[in-house]
Design a protein around this motif. Structure first.
Motif, PDB file in Angstrom:
ATOM      1  N   PHE A   1     -33.226  80.986  41.945  1.00 19.68           N
ATOM      2  CA  PHE A   1     -33.174  81.550  43.299  1.00 19.68           C
ATOM      3  C   PHE A   1     -31.796  82.102  43.643  1.00 19.68           C
ATOM      4  N   GLY A   2     -30.737  81.345  43.323  1.00 19.91           N
ATOM      5  CA  GLY A   2     -29.379  81.783  43.650  1.00 19.91           C
ATOM      6  C   GLY A   2     -29.006  83.067  42.935  1.00 19.91           C
ATOM      7  N   ALA A   3     -29.315  83.155  41.655  1.00 21.26           N
ATOM      8  CA  ALA A   3     -29.007  84.369  40.890  1.00 21.26           C
ATOM      9  C   ALA A   3     -29.802  85.553  41.424  1.00 21.26           C
ATOM     10  N   ASN A   4     -31.060  85.334  41.720  1.00 18.78           N
ATOM     11  CA  ASN A   4     -31.929  86.397  42.207  1.00 18.78           C
ATOM     12  C   ASN A   4     -31.337  87.028  43.468  1.00 18.78           C
ATOM     13  N   HIS A   5     -30.953  86.201  44.404  1.00 24.68           N
ATOM     14  CA  HIS A   5     -30.424  86.729  45.669  1.00 24.68           C
ATOM     15  C   HIS A   5     -28.992  87.223  45.550  1.00 24.68           C
ATOM     16  N   HIS A   6     -28.206  86.596  44.706  1.00 26.15           N
ATOM     17  CA  HIS A   6     -26.846  87.082  44.499  1.00 26.15           C
ATOM     18  C   HIS A   6     -26.880  88.469  43.862  1.00 26.15           C
ATOM     19  N   LEU A   7     -27.775  88.649  42.895  1.00 18.35           N
ATOM     20  CA  LEU A   7     -27.927  89.954  42.243  1.00 18.35           C
ATOM     21  C   LEU A   7     -28.328  91.013  43.259  1.00 18.35           C
ATOM     22  N   ARG A   8     -29.231  90.676  44.139  1.00 17.99           N
ATOM     23  CA  ARG A   8     -29.687  91.634  45.155  1.00 17.99           C
ATOM     24  C   ARG A   8     -28.533  92.148  46.014  1.00 17.99           C
ATOM     25  N   GLN A   9     -27.523  91.304  46.265  1.00 22.69           N
ATOM     26  CA  GLN A   9     -26.361  91.751  47.035  1.00 22.69           C
ATOM     27  C   GLN A   9     -25.634  92.878  46.314  1.00 22.69           C
ATOM     28  N   SER A  10     -25.439  92.736  45.026  1.00 16.41           N
ATOM     29  CA  SER A  10     -24.772  93.791  44.255  1.00 16.41           C
ATOM     30  C   SER A  10     -25.627  95.046  44.192  1.00 16.41           C
ATOM     31  N   LEU A  11     -26.942  94.882  44.076  1.00 19.25           N
ATOM     32  CA  LEU A  11     -27.824  96.044  43.963  1.00 19.25           C
ATOM     33  C   LEU A  11     -27.824  96.881  45.242  1.00 19.25           C
ATOM     34  N   VAL A  12     -27.662  96.240  46.378  1.00 19.77           N
ATOM     35  CA  VAL A  12     -27.550  96.992  47.636  1.00 19.77           C
ATOM     36  C   VAL A  12     -26.342  97.912  47.567  1.00 19.77           C
ATOM     37  N   PHE A  13     -25.220  97.387  47.088  1.00 21.21           N
ATOM     38  CA  PHE A  13     -23.996  98.175  47.069  1.00 21.21           C
ATOM     39  C   PHE A  13     -24.061  99.345  46.090  1.00 21.21           C
TER      40      PHE A  13
END
Length: 185
Positions: A121-133
C-alpha cells in the motif's frame, strides 16, 4: 480497434521476483488490444545531471522505449513503505533532461505486490505522488494491491489463484479503457 503498446516497469530486480512473475502473467491476461513489454531498469546508472551532456546509452535506450509506448504499467514491491530506489531512479531518468519528459501524458496504472498483508500500500501511493508530477494520468479504480504473493504462483511462475487471476483480468480491462480514453492520438 487500435492496439496499444504498454511499457511494463517492474520495481524489483530479483530474478524470481513476485512482481516480475505477475508482470509476465499480465502479458497473457491483458486484452488483445494491449501489447505489454517489460522494460529493463536494472542497468540504469543513478541519475546525475552532470552526465546529461553525454548520457549513458542505457538512459537513451530507456527513454526511447518509454517515448514509443502508448501507456505505462508499474508493478512494484514495497521497500520501507516506499518504492524501490531502482524504480524511483527510472522515473527520474525518464523525466529528464528538463523539458524532455518521456512520461509526459502517458496513461498509467500501478499494481503493488508483496508477501505481506499490507500488500505494498505504501509503495503504491508513494509512487502515485511521483506519477502526478511527471504527468502520468494514473488509473484510480480499481486499485491493485496483491498481498500474500508467496502463495499466488506455482513452480512455473503462473498465477495459481483463480480469484487473483480474475481480478487481474478485470484490472487489465479497466486499464485498457483508461488507455483508450487518455492515450495521445
Amino acid at each position: 480497434m487500435k492496439n496499444y503498446k504498454v511499457a511494463v516497469v517492474v520495481g524489483s530486480l530479483r530474478k524470481e521476483s513476485y512482481n516480475l512473475k505477475l508482470a509476465k502473467n499480465l502479458i497473457d491476461l491483458a486484452p488483445k488490444s494491449l501489447s505489454l513489454e517489460i522494460i529493463n531498469i536494472g542497468d540504469l546508472p543513478f541519475y546525475n545531471e552532470d552526465v546529461e551532456a553525454t548520457p549513458p546509452q542505457s538512459w537513451t535506450i530507456f527513454r526511447e522505449q518509454i517515448i514509443k509506448a502508448d501507456a505505462v504499467l508499474f508493478v512494484t514491491p514495497e521497500y520501507n513503505r516506499s518504492v524501490p530506489a531502482v524504480l524511483k531512479n527510472a522515473i527520474d531518468v525518464g523525466s529528464r533532461p528538463y523539458g524532455k519528459n518521456a512520461w509526459d501524458g502517458k496513461p498509467g496504472a500501478v499494481i503493488s505486490v508483496s508477501i505481506g498483508g499490507i500488500s505494498g500500500f505504501g509503495a503504491n501511493h508513494h509512487l502515485r505522488q511521483s506519477l502526478v508530477f511527471v504527468n502520468i494520468p494514473t488509473l484510480a479504480q480499481p486499485e491493485a494491491y496483491l498481498g500474500g504473493a508467496a502463495n499466488l504462483f506455482d513452480e512455473q511462475g503462473k498465477l495459481n489463484n483463480e480469484s487473483t487471476k480474475g481480478f487481474m483480468q478485470k484490472f487489465m480491462v479497466a486499464f485498457e479503457k483508461w488507455i483508450q480514453t487518455n492515450a495521445k492520438s
